[in-house]
Design a protein around this motif. Structure first.
Motif, PDB file in Angstrom:
ATOM      1  N   LYS A  34      80.238  46.624  70.055  1.00 46.28           N
ATOM      2  CA  LYS A  34      80.015  45.298  70.630  1.00 46.28           C
ATOM      3  C   LYS A  34      79.355  45.394  72.002  1.00 46.28           C
ATOM      4  CE  LYS A  34      83.791  42.954  68.203  1.00 46.28           C
ATOM      5  NZ  LYS A  34      85.108  42.278  68.328  1.00 46.28           N
ATOM      6  N   GLU A  35      79.779  46.383  72.809  1.00 45.47           N
ATOM      7  CA  GLU A  35      79.162  46.568  74.120  1.00 45.47           C
ATOM      8  C   GLU A  35      77.676  46.896  73.993  1.00 45.47           C
ATOM      9  OE1 GLU A  35      82.888  48.190  76.866  1.00 45.47           O
ATOM     10  OE2 GLU A  35      81.468  49.600  75.984  1.00 45.47           O
ATOM     11  N   ALA A  36      77.343  47.782  73.029  1.00 45.31           N
ATOM     12  CA  ALA A  36      75.942  48.150  72.822  1.00 45.31           C
ATOM     13  C   ALA A  36      75.126  46.936  72.375  1.00 45.31           C
ATOM     14  CB  ALA A  36      75.841  49.268  71.797  1.00 45.31           C
ATOM     15  N   ASN A  37      75.690  46.099  71.495  1.00 46.40           N
ATOM     16  CA  ASN A  37      74.996  44.902  71.039  1.00 46.40           C
ATOM     17  C   ASN A  37      74.725  43.958  72.211  1.00 46.40           C
ATOM     18  OD1 ASN A  37      74.646  45.433  68.340  1.00 46.40           O
ATOM     19  ND2 ASN A  37      76.594  44.562  67.729  1.00 46.40           N
ATOM     20  N   GLU A  38      75.744  43.780  73.064  1.00 51.56           N
ATOM     21  CA  GLU A  38      75.596  42.877  74.204  1.00 51.56           C
ATOM     22  C   GLU A  38      74.536  43.399  75.171  1.00 51.56           C
ATOM     23  OE1 GLU A  38      78.288  41.468  78.009  1.00 51.56           O
ATOM     24  OE2 GLU A  38      79.236  41.567  76.031  1.00 51.56           O
ATOM     25  N   ALA A  39      74.588  44.714  75.460  1.00 45.27           N
ATOM     26  CA  ALA A  39      73.613  45.293  76.373  1.00 45.27           C
ATOM     27  C   ALA A  39      72.197  45.149  75.821  1.00 45.27           C
ATOM     28  CB  ALA A  39      73.954  46.761  76.611  1.00 45.27           C
ATOM     29  N   TYR A  40      72.043  45.406  74.545  1.00 43.04           N
ATOM     30  CA  TYR A  40      70.710  45.326  73.941  1.00 43.04           C
ATOM     31  C   TYR A  40      70.217  43.885  73.891  1.00 43.04           C
ATOM     32  CZ  TYR A  40      66.896  46.182  70.662  1.00 43.04           C
ATOM     33  OH  TYR A  40      65.669  46.265  70.061  1.00 43.04           O
ATOM     34  N   GLU A  41      71.127  42.937  73.683  1.00 40.81           N
ATOM     35  CA  GLU A  41      70.763  41.522  73.652  1.00 40.81           C
ATOM     36  C   GLU A  41      70.099  41.108  74.963  1.00 40.81           C
ATOM     37  OE1 GLU A  41      70.037  37.834  72.380  1.00 40.81           O
ATOM     38  OE2 GLU A  41      70.971  39.379  71.131  1.00 40.81           O
ATOM     39  N   VAL A  42      70.548  41.670  76.070  1.00 37.09           N
ATOM     40  CA  VAL A  42      69.986  41.328  77.374  1.00 37.09           C
ATOM     41  C   VAL A  42      68.727  42.146  77.669  1.00 37.09           C
ATOM     42  CG1 VAL A  42      70.394  41.364  79.870  1.00 37.09           C
ATOM     43  CG2 VAL A  42      72.196  40.583  78.319  1.00 37.09           C
ATOM     44  N   LEU A  43      68.809  43.470  77.502  1.00 39.28           N
ATOM     45  CA  LEU A  43      67.719  44.337  77.947  1.00 39.28           C
ATOM     46  C   LEU A  43      66.495  44.296  77.040  1.00 39.28           C
ATOM     47  CD1 LEU A  43      69.698  47.448  79.221  1.00 39.28           C
ATOM     48  CD2 LEU A  43      68.997  45.389  80.454  1.00 39.28           C
ATOM     49  N   LYS A  44      66.641  43.853  75.793  1.00 38.85           N
ATOM     50  CA  LYS A  44      65.465  43.765  74.919  1.00 38.85           C
ATOM     51  C   LYS A  44      64.616  42.538  75.223  1.00 38.85           C
ATOM     52  CE  LYS A  44      67.415  41.006  71.140  1.00 38.85           C
ATOM     53  NZ  LYS A  44      67.747  40.946  69.711  1.00 38.85           N
ATOM     54  N   ASP A  55      82.859  37.774  78.973  1.00 30.75           N
ATOM     55  CA  ASP A  55      82.805  36.658  79.917  1.00 30.75           C
ATOM     56  C   ASP A  55      81.643  36.826  80.891  1.00 30.75           C
ATOM     57  OD1 ASP A  55      85.027  35.579  78.714  1.00 30.75           O
ATOM     58  OD2 ASP A  55      86.445  36.406  80.170  1.00 30.75           O
ATOM     59  N   PHE A  56      81.341  38.089  81.232  1.00 23.32           N
ATOM     60  CA  PHE A  56      80.221  38.347  82.137  1.00 23.32           C
ATOM     61  C   PHE A  56      78.921  37.822  81.539  1.00 23.32           C
ATOM     62  CE2 PHE A  56      76.629  41.128  83.189  1.00 23.32           C
ATOM     63  CZ  PHE A  56      76.562  40.940  84.553  1.00 23.32           C
ATOM     64  N   PHE A  57      78.694  38.128  80.262  1.00 15.81           N
ATOM     65  CA  PHE A  57      77.482  37.658  79.599  1.00 15.81           C
ATOM     66  C   PHE A  57      77.445  36.130  79.587  1.00 15.81           C
ATOM     67  CE2 PHE A  57      75.143  36.075  76.008  1.00 15.81           C
ATOM     68  CZ  PHE A  57      74.009  36.856  75.948  1.00 15.81           C
ATOM     69  N   GLU A  58      78.570  35.514  79.230  1.00 17.78           N
ATOM     70  CA  GLU A  58      78.604  34.061  79.131  1.00 17.78           C
ATOM     71  C   GLU A  58      78.342  33.411  80.488  1.00 17.78           C
ATOM     72  OE1 GLU A  58      81.620  30.473  77.728  1.00 17.78           O
ATOM     73  OE2 GLU A  58      82.070  32.563  77.252  1.00 17.78           O
ATOM     74  N   SER A  59      78.915  34.001  81.556  1.00 17.56           N
ATOM     75  CA  SER A  59      78.720  33.412  82.875  1.00 17.56           C
ATOM     76  C   SER A  59      77.272  33.541  83.341  1.00 17.56           C
ATOM     77  CB  SER A  59      79.655  34.083  83.886  1.00 17.56           C
ATOM     78  OG  SER A  59      79.219  35.392  84.186  1.00 17.56           O
ATOM     79  N   MET A  60      76.599  34.606  82.909  1.00 12.56           N
ATOM     80  CA  MET A  60      75.216  34.823  83.325  1.00 12.56           C
ATOM     81  C   MET A  60      74.220  34.006  82.510  1.00 12.56           C
ATOM     82  SD  MET A  60      75.179  36.885  85.918  1.00 12.56           S
ATOM     83  CE  MET A  60      76.570  35.850  86.399  1.00 12.56           C
ATOM     84  N   PHE A  61      74.426  33.990  81.203  1.00 11.66           N
ATOM     85  CA  PHE A  61      73.401  33.422  80.333  1.00 11.66           C
ATOM     86  C   PHE A  61      73.882  32.215  79.537  1.00 11.66           C
ATOM     87  CE2 PHE A  61      72.663  38.001  80.799  1.00 11.66           C
ATOM     88  CZ  PHE A  61      71.466  37.950  81.487  1.00 11.66           C
ATOM     89  N   GLY A  62      75.192  32.027  79.410  1.00 10.86           N
ATOM     90  CA  GLY A  62      75.703  30.878  78.693  1.00 10.86           C
ATOM     91  C   GLY A  62      75.458  30.986  77.210  1.00 10.86           C
ATOM     92  N   GLN A  63      76.014  30.070  76.458  1.00 12.14           N
ATOM     93  CA  GLN A  63      75.796  30.043  75.017  1.00 12.14           C
ATOM     94  C   GLN A  63      74.427  29.455  74.739  1.00 12.14           C
ATOM     95  OE1 GLN A  63      77.969  31.637  73.855  1.00 12.14           O
ATOM     96  NE2 GLN A  63      79.843  31.318  75.013  1.00 12.14           N
TER      97      GLN A  63
END
Length: 323
Positions: free
Chosen positions: A47-57, A106-114
């Motif tokens: 899940k961490e890898a998916n989240e990181a890739y979702e942002v950096l790609k 929560d970090f992802f949600e606070s930065m980028f939201g749904q």
């Protein structure tokens, strides 16, 4: 809320190229995918890898993320958004937590939201959610050597992502028809477009990558495009020479055994290995097999023949070893 170092999670530097980020993500996805990984923390790492890739790609998300200075105190527990984070970036909350980021931190949600859509614009900008492409999915699938040799369409069963009644991404077992190319080898990937995680808000589904693994075969060993077969022969067949039947993936063939063939002698059947632009070869390694000694009168005759051979054909097969 804890700051997430997406570069560290993927094991790349902040100057990594898009290709380097993609390769790092795919490597982690293969290692920690719940279908194949035996690591205790596989689900979390995946899940961490998916989240990181979702942002950096995504160039826009990555540029926004790079505005954060990881060396500042806010990079630990108690992280807060930088001032005026949303101004100009346009990452906004846009609906209930039922999209592709629902399982992110929560970090992802606070930065980028749904939804993380609605780029640009001002107070009157539309809040319509942009379509989000689903995640790619990697699964390992085992096939028989015969299937890889002949190719064709096969039905396989595997666990793959789908949406439940509440619109959440879950993994369920399903059947898929897959075209196996002739000469498929272990490690080769087959891409099934649109068979990965379903997209959100009208976005396209991700792709499913099937990583081929050949099951062990009772006769043949695979070495790249070549095949290796250990063929039992009788002592007199090896000594006198003859023609015997030898199996191949395409059916039995006549194989000539030269006279005075020793155990381990290799015979090449050109082009009888795995199919391909340049077909592999089939290498036949001879294994001299003795008949089992029978009991009773038949066994006595066999032993008498061995004794006669020992007298008339005496030689030291270990002479080259110096003993």
């Amino acid at each position: 809320m804890e700051y997430k170092d997406y570069y560290k999670i993927l094991g790349v530097t902040r100057k990594a190229t898009d290709d380097e980020i993609k390769r790092a993500y795919r490597k982690l996805a293969r290692k920690y995918h719940p279908d194949v990984s035996k690591e205790k923390d596989a689900d979390t790492r995946f899940k961490e890898a998916n989240e990181a890739y979702e942002v950096l790609k995504d160039p826009k998300k990555r540029a926004a993320y790079d505005q954060i200075d990881p060396s500042r105190p806010h990079a630990g527990q108690g992280f807060q958004q930088p001032p005026h984070w949303n101004s100009g970036a346009g990452f906004r909350r846009a609906g209930p937590a039922d999209d592709a980021s629902a399982n992110f931190s929560d970090f992802f949600e606070s930065m980028f939201g749904q939804g993380f859509g609605g780029m640009g614009g001002g107070p009157r900008a539309t809040r319509r959610q942009a379509g989000v492409k689903g995640q790619d999915h990697v699964s390992r699938v085992e096939i028989d050597l015969e299937d890889a040799f002949s190719g064709g369409t096969r039905t396989i069963r595997l666990r793959a992502p789908t949406l439940d009644d509440r619109g959440r991404t879950v993994e369920r077992e399903r059947s898929l028809k897959v075209r196996i190319p002739k000469g498929a080898r272990t490690g080769q990937r087959l891409r099934l477009s649109g068979q990965g995680t379903p997209g959100q808000h009208g976005g396209p589904a991700g792709d499913l990558y099937l990583e081929i693994a050949l099951r062990p075969h009772p006769y043949f060993t695979v070495d790249g495009a070549d095949l290796i077969l250990e063929l039992p022969v009788a002592p007199w067949e090896a000594a006198l020479g003859t023609t015997v039947k030898a199996p191949t993936p395409a059916g039995a063939v006549d194989l000539r055994i030269p006279p005075n063939s020793n155990a381990g002698k290799r015979l090449r059947l050109k082009g009888r290995g795995m199919p391909g632009k340049t077909p592999g070869n089939l290498y036949v390694s001879l294994v001299i097999t003795l008949p089992s000694t029978s009991e009773g009168e038949a066994g006595e005759k066999q032993r008498a023949l061995y004794e006669q051979m020992a007298e008339e054909m005496a030689f030291n097969p270990r002479a080259r070893l110096g003993v």
